[in-house]
Design a protein around this motif. Structure first.
Motif, PDB file in Angstrom:
ATOM      1  N   GLN A  68       0.836  -1.196   0.000  1.00  0.00           N
ATOM      2  CA  GLN A  68       0.000   0.000   0.000  1.00  0.00           C
ATOM      3  C   GLN A  68       0.876   1.253   0.000  1.00  0.00           C
ATOM      4  O   GLN A  68       0.602   2.222  -0.684  1.00  0.00           O
ATOM      5  CB  GLN A  68      -0.890  -0.041   1.241  1.00  0.00           C
ATOM      6  N   PHE A  69       1.952   1.211   0.800  1.00  0.00           N
ATOM      7  CA  PHE A  69       2.925   2.295   0.840  1.00  0.00           C
ATOM      8  C   PHE A  69       4.104   1.910  -0.052  1.00  0.00           C
ATOM      9  O   PHE A  69       4.452   0.741  -0.142  1.00  0.00           O
ATOM     10  CB  PHE A  69       3.375   2.532   2.291  1.00  0.00           C
ATOM     11  N   HIS A  70       4.717   2.895  -0.718  1.00  0.00           N
ATOM     12  CA  HIS A  70       5.695   2.558  -1.757  1.00  0.00           C
ATOM     13  C   HIS A  70       6.986   1.938  -1.228  1.00  0.00           C
ATOM     14  O   HIS A  70       7.594   1.127  -1.905  1.00  0.00           O
ATOM     15  CB  HIS A  70       6.000   3.796  -2.610  1.00  0.00           C
ATOM     16  N   HIS A  71       7.433   2.327  -0.019  1.00  0.00           N
ATOM     17  CA  HIS A  71       8.677   1.792   0.557  1.00  0.00           C
ATOM     18  C   HIS A  71       9.883   1.985  -0.353  1.00  0.00           C
ATOM     19  O   HIS A  71      10.796   1.140  -0.375  1.00  0.00           O
ATOM     20  CB  HIS A  71       8.539   0.304   0.928  1.00  0.00           C
ATOM     21  N   LEU A  72       9.906   3.086  -1.113  1.00  0.00           N
ATOM     22  CA  LEU A  72      11.103   3.394  -1.903  1.00  0.00           C
ATOM     23  C   LEU A  72      12.185   3.910  -0.967  1.00  0.00           C
ATOM     24  O   LEU A  72      11.884   4.461   0.094  1.00  0.00           O
ATOM     25  CB  LEU A  72      10.781   4.459  -2.956  1.00  0.00           C
ATOM     26  N   LEU A  73      13.446   3.753  -1.355  1.00  0.00           N
ATOM     27  CA  LEU A  73      14.550   4.278  -0.552  1.00  0.00           C
ATOM     28  C   LEU A  73      14.630   5.776  -0.785  1.00  0.00           C
ATOM     29  O   LEU A  73      14.834   6.221  -1.921  1.00  0.00           O
ATOM     30  CB  LEU A  73      15.858   3.596  -0.943  1.00  0.00           C
ATOM     31  N   PRO A  74      14.461   6.600   0.268  1.00  0.00           N
ATOM     32  CA  PRO A  74      14.312   8.047   0.092  1.00  0.00           C
ATOM     33  C   PRO A  74      15.568   8.742  -0.433  1.00  0.00           C
ATOM     34  O   PRO A  74      15.464   9.767  -1.109  1.00  0.00           O
ATOM     35  CB  PRO A  74      13.964   8.546   1.510  1.00  0.00           C
ATOM     36  N   GLU A  75      16.741   8.193  -0.162  1.00  0.00           N
ATOM     37  CA  GLU A  75      17.974   8.885  -0.559  1.00  0.00           C
ATOM     38  C   GLU A  75      18.418   8.535  -1.979  1.00  0.00           C
ATOM     39  O   GLU A  75      19.422   9.057  -2.461  1.00  0.00           O
ATOM     40  CB  GLU A  75      19.094   8.603   0.452  1.00  0.00           C
ATOM     41  N   PHE A  76      17.640   7.660  -2.654  1.00  0.00           N
ATOM     42  CA  PHE A  76      18.005   7.272  -4.020  1.00  0.00           C
ATOM     43  C   PHE A  76      16.971   7.772  -5.025  1.00  0.00           C
ATOM     44  O   PHE A  76      15.809   7.958  -4.676  1.00  0.00           O
ATOM     45  CB  PHE A  76      18.128   5.750  -4.125  1.00  0.00           C
ATOM     46  N   THR A  77      17.408   7.965  -6.271  1.00  0.00           N
ATOM     47  CA  THR A  77      16.489   8.409  -7.329  1.00  0.00           C
ATOM     48  C   THR A  77      15.553   7.269  -7.726  1.00  0.00           C
ATOM     49  O   THR A  77      15.771   6.101  -7.359  1.00  0.00           O
ATOM     50  CB  THR A  77      17.274   8.824  -8.583  1.00  0.00           C
ATOM     51  N   ALA A  78      14.522   7.647  -8.513  1.00  0.00           N
ATOM     52  CA  ALA A  78      13.597   6.636  -9.043  1.00  0.00           C
ATOM     53  C   ALA A  78      14.379   5.555  -9.786  1.00  0.00           C
ATOM     54  O   ALA A  78      14.177   4.355  -9.577  1.00  0.00           O
ATOM     55  CB  ALA A  78      12.581   7.298  -9.969  1.00  0.00           C
ATOM     56  N   LEU A  79      15.305   6.006 -10.660  1.00  0.00           N
ATOM     57  CA  LEU A  79      16.096   5.054 -11.438  1.00  0.00           C
ATOM     58  C   LEU A  79      16.872   4.100 -10.524  1.00  0.00           C
ATOM     59  O   LEU A  79      16.829   2.875 -10.695  1.00  0.00           O
ATOM     60  CB  LEU A  79      17.075   5.803 -12.348  1.00  0.00           C
ATOM     61  N   GLU A  80      17.572   4.664  -9.534  1.00  0.00           N
ATOM     62  CA  GLU A  80      18.393   3.833  -8.644  1.00  0.00           C
ATOM     63  C   GLU A  80      17.536   2.846  -7.849  1.00  0.00           C
ATOM     64  O   GLU A  80      17.949   1.719  -7.587  1.00  0.00           O
ATOM     65  CB  GLU A  80      19.199   4.713  -7.678  1.00  0.00           C
ATOM     66  N   ASN A  81      16.338   3.271  -7.461  1.00  0.00           N
ATOM     67  CA  ASN A  81      15.445   2.377  -6.724  1.00  0.00           C
ATOM     68  C   ASN A  81      15.085   1.133  -7.544  1.00  0.00           C
ATOM     69  O   ASN A  81      14.788   0.084  -6.985  1.00  0.00           O
ATOM     70  CB  ASN A  81      14.173   3.112  -6.294  1.00  0.00           C
ATOM     71  N   ILE A  82      15.102   1.270  -8.877  1.00  0.00           N
ATOM     72  CA  ILE A  82      14.780   0.133  -9.746  1.00  0.00           C
ATOM     73  C   ILE A  82      16.047  -0.620 -10.145  1.00  0.00           C
ATOM     74  O   ILE A  82      16.025  -1.818 -10.406  1.00  0.00           O
ATOM     75  CB  ILE A  82      14.012   0.623 -10.995  1.00  0.00           C
ATOM     76  N   VAL A  83      17.180   0.084 -10.134  1.00  0.00           N
ATOM     77  CA  VAL A  83      18.467  -0.533 -10.488  1.00  0.00           C
ATOM     78  C   VAL A  83      18.986  -1.420  -9.347  1.00  0.00           C
ATOM     79  O   VAL A  83      19.474  -2.535  -9.577  1.00  0.00           O
ATOM     80  CB  VAL A  83      19.515   0.554 -10.844  1.00  0.00           C
ATOM     81  N   LEU A  84      18.873  -0.922  -8.112  1.00  0.00           N
ATOM     82  CA  LEU A  84      19.503  -1.620  -6.971  1.00  0.00           C
ATOM     83  C   LEU A  84      19.071  -3.089  -6.817  1.00  0.00           C
ATOM     84  O   LEU A  84      19.936  -3.952  -6.609  1.00  0.00           O
ATOM     85  CB  LEU A  84      19.270  -0.832  -5.680  1.00  0.00           C
ATOM     86  N   PRO A  85      17.765  -3.418  -6.903  1.00  0.00           N
ATOM     87  CA  PRO A  85      17.404  -4.834  -6.772  1.00  0.00           C
ATOM     88  C   PRO A  85      18.021  -5.697  -7.871  1.00  0.00           C
ATOM     89  O   PRO A  85      18.291  -6.881  -7.659  1.00  0.00           O
ATOM     90  CB  PRO A  85      15.872  -4.839  -6.897  1.00  0.00           C
ATOM     91  N   GLN A  86      18.278  -5.075  -9.046  1.00  0.00           N
ATOM     92  CA  GLN A  86      18.888  -5.843 -10.139  1.00  0.00           C
ATOM     93  C   GLN A  86      20.364  -6.089  -9.862  1.00  0.00           C
ATOM     94  O   GLN A  86      20.888  -7.174 -10.150  1.00  0.00           O
ATOM     95  CB  GLN A  86      18.726  -5.091 -11.459  1.00  0.00           C
ATOM     96  N   LEU A  87      21.050  -5.095  -9.284  1.00  0.00           N
ATOM     97  CA  LEU A  87      22.462  -5.291  -8.922  1.00  0.00           C
ATOM     98  C   LEU A  87      22.560  -6.375  -7.846  1.00  0.00           C
ATOM     99  O   LEU A  87      23.459  -7.216  -7.886  1.00  0.00           O
ATOM    100  CB  LEU A  87      23.080  -3.979  -8.428  1.00  0.00           C
ATOM    101  N   ALA A  88      21.603  -6.357  -6.902  1.00  0.00           N
ATOM    102  CA  ALA A  88      21.591  -7.377  -5.845  1.00  0.00           C
ATOM    103  C   ALA A  88      21.368  -8.763  -6.435  1.00  0.00           C
ATOM    104  O   ALA A  88      21.701  -9.773  -5.825  1.00  0.00           O
ATOM    105  CB  ALA A  88      20.504  -7.058  -4.820  1.00  0.00           C
ATOM    106  N   ASN A  89      20.781  -8.806  -7.616  1.00  0.00           N
ATOM    107  CA  ASN A  89      20.504 -10.068  -8.298  1.00  0.00           C
ATOM    108  C   ASN A  89      21.569 -10.346  -9.367  1.00  0.00           C
ATOM    109  O   ASN A  89      21.365 -11.151 -10.266  1.00  0.00           O
ATOM    110  CB  ASN A  89      19.110  -9.987  -8.930  1.00  0.00           C
TER     111      ASN A  89
END
Ligand code: ADP
Ligand code: ADP
Length: 226
Positions: free
Chosen positions: A93-114
């Protein structure tokens, strides 16, 4: 070819105590690949419990959980985490995005972790953002975006690692009705364009009616709403 199979799920809380509550009482569910399923039930019926079990965040007292063809019943934590990362995407329900990162980085980081290479991860993130109409927001932080935009970024993040199944718990529940409609449209376009399967809990019967199939959670069992 199924992305999720739940067989005879039973789940209670405070088992054996006076305040025992049985939430799931033999719930069954099969989601074929590509199907988008709405899960409708009043608050307290057990939607979150069911989503947590399907998402390998919790275990049932009895029954079997098969995710993307892999029997996860009784699997160890490491295998459950690996299956979560590879096969499942979560939206809340709540986005839980990381506040200190950009929209792009929020989508990039899980891919780097993978273990995706950064270039490919960024390309995928830009493609996902474009699909939800946020190409111009790639370098914005969550605090610089509206609630609807934040939630659309959260959808992209859920799809970052191309999961087989998206699990969503009231994905537009935090938004006003008008925003909720446009954000839901974006979600459905994204799901259709990627051929994703989804199990989406919602109170909104109009939104539910736009999915392939509507299930109600009743007395701890799943029944087709007709
Ligand atoms: P929903 O998501 O449909 O609102 P939940 O799965 O959150 O339902 O909860 C179903 C029932 O189980 C509710 O009565 C809730 O109070 C109870 N419940 C949920 N989690 C716990 C817990 N950790 N301990 C005790 N009771 C719980
Ligand atoms: P990681 O170290 O990659 O974050 P986790 O096991 O913590 O691995 O998380 C894997 C996935 O499960 C992530 O998508 C995360 O959002 C989700 N997740 C983990 N724990 C919870 C939780 N308690 N409630 C909801 N989602 C969770």
């Amino acid at each position: 070819n199924e992305v999720l199979r739940l067989e005879g799920l039973e789940k209670g809380y405070n088992r054996g105590k006076p305040n025992e509550i049985m939430v799931l009482r033999g719930a069954n569910l099969t989601i074929p690949r590509g199907q988008v399923v709405a899960l409708v039930a009043p608050s307290g019926a057990g939607k979150s419990t069911l989503l947590h079990i399907a998402g390998l965040l919790d275990t049932p007292d009895a029954g079997r959980v098969i995710v993307n063809g892999q029997d996860m019943t009784g699997a160890k934590d490491g295998a459950r985490t690996a299956a979560r990362r590879q096969a499942l995407g979560f939206v809340y329900q709540f986005h839980h995005l990381l506040p200190e990162f950009t929209a792009l980085e929020n989508i990039v980081l899980p891919q780097l972790a993978n273990a995706s290479p950064r270039k490919a991860a960024e390309a995928r993130a830009r493609d996902l953002l474009a699909r939800v109409g946020l190409a111009e927001r790639a370098s914005h932080r969550p605090s610089e975006m509206s609630g609807g935009e934040q939630q659309r970024v959260a959808f992209c993040r859920a799809l970052a690692n191309a999961p087989a199944l998206m699990l969503a718990d009231e994905p537009t529940g935090n938004l006003d009705p008008a925003t909720s409609d446009t954000v839901f449209d974006a979600l459905m376009e994204l799901v259709r364009a990627t051929g994703l399967s989804a199990l989406i809990a919602t109170h909104n019967l109009e939104l539910a009616a736009r999915m392939d199939r509507v299930l109600r959670l009743e007395d701890g069992k799943l029944v087709e709403a007709t």
